[in-house]
Design an enzyme around this catalytic site. Structure first.
Site, PDB file in Angstrom:
ATOM      1  N   TRP A 133      -5.423   1.479  11.143  1.00  0.00           N
ATOM      2  CA  TRP A 133      -6.284   1.272   9.370  1.00  0.00           C
ATOM      3  C   TRP A 133      -6.051   0.116   9.052  1.00  0.00           C
ATOM      4  O   TRP A 133      -6.056  -0.251   7.910  1.00  0.00           O
ATOM      5  CB  TRP A 133      -5.097   2.204   8.462  1.00  0.00           C
ATOM      6  CG  TRP A 133      -4.956   2.845   7.371  1.00  0.00           C
ATOM      7  CD1 TRP A 133      -3.938   1.909   6.228  1.00  0.00           C
ATOM      8  CD2 TRP A 133      -6.057   2.363   6.194  1.00  0.00           C
ATOM      9  NE1 TRP A 133      -4.275   1.714   4.638  1.00  0.00           N
ATOM     10  CE2 TRP A 133      -5.871   2.599   4.536  1.00  0.00           C
ATOM     11  CE3 TRP A 133      -7.249   3.476   6.049  1.00  0.00           C
ATOM     12  CZ2 TRP A 133      -6.203   3.098   3.839  1.00  0.00           C
ATOM     13  CZ3 TRP A 133      -7.971   3.296   4.969  1.00  0.00           C
ATOM     14  CH2 TRP A 133      -7.515   3.551   4.005  1.00  0.00           C
ATOM     15  N   TYR A 159       0.902  -1.313   0.147  1.00  0.00           N
ATOM     16  CA  TYR A 159       0.039  -0.165   0.161  1.00  0.00           C
ATOM     17  C   TYR A 159       0.785   1.116   0.127  1.00  0.00           C
ATOM     18  O   TYR A 159       0.682   1.951  -0.599  1.00  0.00           O
ATOM     19  CB  TYR A 159      -0.599  -0.075   1.553  1.00  0.00           C
ATOM     20  CG  TYR A 159      -1.553   1.147   1.718  1.00  0.00           C
ATOM     21  CD1 TYR A 159      -2.678   1.237   0.355  1.00  0.00           C
ATOM     22  CD2 TYR A 159      -1.418   2.104   2.446  1.00  0.00           C
ATOM     23  CE1 TYR A 159      -3.530   2.832   0.731  1.00  0.00           C
ATOM     24  CE2 TYR A 159      -1.885   3.569   2.438  1.00  0.00           C
ATOM     25  CZ  TYR A 159      -2.934   3.881   1.856  1.00  0.00           C
ATOM     26  OH  TYR A 159      -3.861   4.886   2.051  1.00  0.00           O
ATOM     27  N   GLU A 205     -11.066   6.189   4.829  1.00  0.00           N
ATOM     28  CA  GLU A 205     -10.976   6.836   6.008  1.00  0.00           C
ATOM     29  C   GLU A 205     -12.025   7.303   6.965  1.00  0.00           C
ATOM     30  O   GLU A 205     -12.102   7.816   8.039  1.00  0.00           O
ATOM     31  CB  GLU A 205     -10.592   8.583   5.507  1.00  0.00           C
ATOM     32  CG  GLU A 205      -9.317   8.408   3.759  1.00  0.00           C
ATOM     33  CD  GLU A 205      -8.086   7.834   5.334  1.00  0.00           C
ATOM     34  OE1 GLU A 205      -7.843   7.778   6.196  1.00  0.00           O
ATOM     35  OE2 GLU A 205      -6.842   7.505   4.596  1.00  0.00           O
TER      36      GLU A 205
END
Length: 202
Positions: free
Chosen positions: A56, A26, A48
């Protein structure tokens, strides 16, 4: 503490991407690279919002499930979701089952359609808030900025939800409105090259 860690190829990267195996790809291929695709922008802002109060890592692990549940974050389709869809999503163990966030994403899809109608595209709207790099804080030392506060305020005025300044700042980092890779990170130069050749939507 160093701001970098040494990746499997022996090169330095932002320290955070060494915290979990799935972070590396990522970080290396997505985070900070400029995005102009409306669906990807809507996905990122939605994820988000789902991350609020969570890690995350949790969201990234469930990202494919989120994509399936929300039809690839096609906001034209999501805008048509009804109470049955909310029920379906609340029963889906593959995503974060938070009614407020689920309903916010559906409502935000309707706001996204209004934004496209008004501004031409989500990309044209969001990239209007790209900050001057010279005025930014040192990489990864801030969680908000004047631009994230301004964008958050305007989104809220337009009726978007779960778009506080910190959430918006994380979104701006992720989609390349800000290059927040630390100076010694090997990916920073790649992101800078991508930003230089990127055609800002207008």
């Amino acid at each position: 503490m160093s701001a970098t860690f040494t990746g499997p190829d022996g090169r330095p990267r932002c320290r955070w991407c060494g915290a979990a195996p799935e972070f590396l790809a990522y970080h290396d291929t997505e985070w900070g690279f400029p995005v102009a695709d409306d669906r990807r922008l809507f996905e990122k802002l939605s994820l988000e919002a789902f991350q609020s109060g969570l890690s995350w890592r949790t969201i990234l692990a469930k990202r494919e499930n989120f994509r399936a549940a929300f039809h690839g974050f096609d906001f034209e389709r999501v805008a048509r979701f009804d109470d049955r869809d909310v029920g379906r999503l609340l029963a889906d163990p593959g995503i974060v089952r938070h009614r407020g966030k689920i309903e916010a994403v559906i409502d935000n899809a309707r706001r996204a359609l209004e934004t496209v109608e008004r501004d031409g595209s989500l990309a044209a709207y969001f990239w209007r808030y790209e900050p001057d790099a010279a005025g930014l804080a040192a990489p990864q030392t801030a969680s908000t900025s004047a631009e994230s506060v301004a964008l958050s305020k305007d989104l809220k005025k337009r009726g978007w939800k779960f778009v506080g300044p910190t959430t918006v700042y994380a979104f701006m980092q992720a989609v390349g409105l800000i290059d927040d890779h630390v100076g010694d990170c090997v990916v920073r130069a790649e992101v800078e090259r991508a930003r230089q050749t990127f055609t800002r939507p207008g």
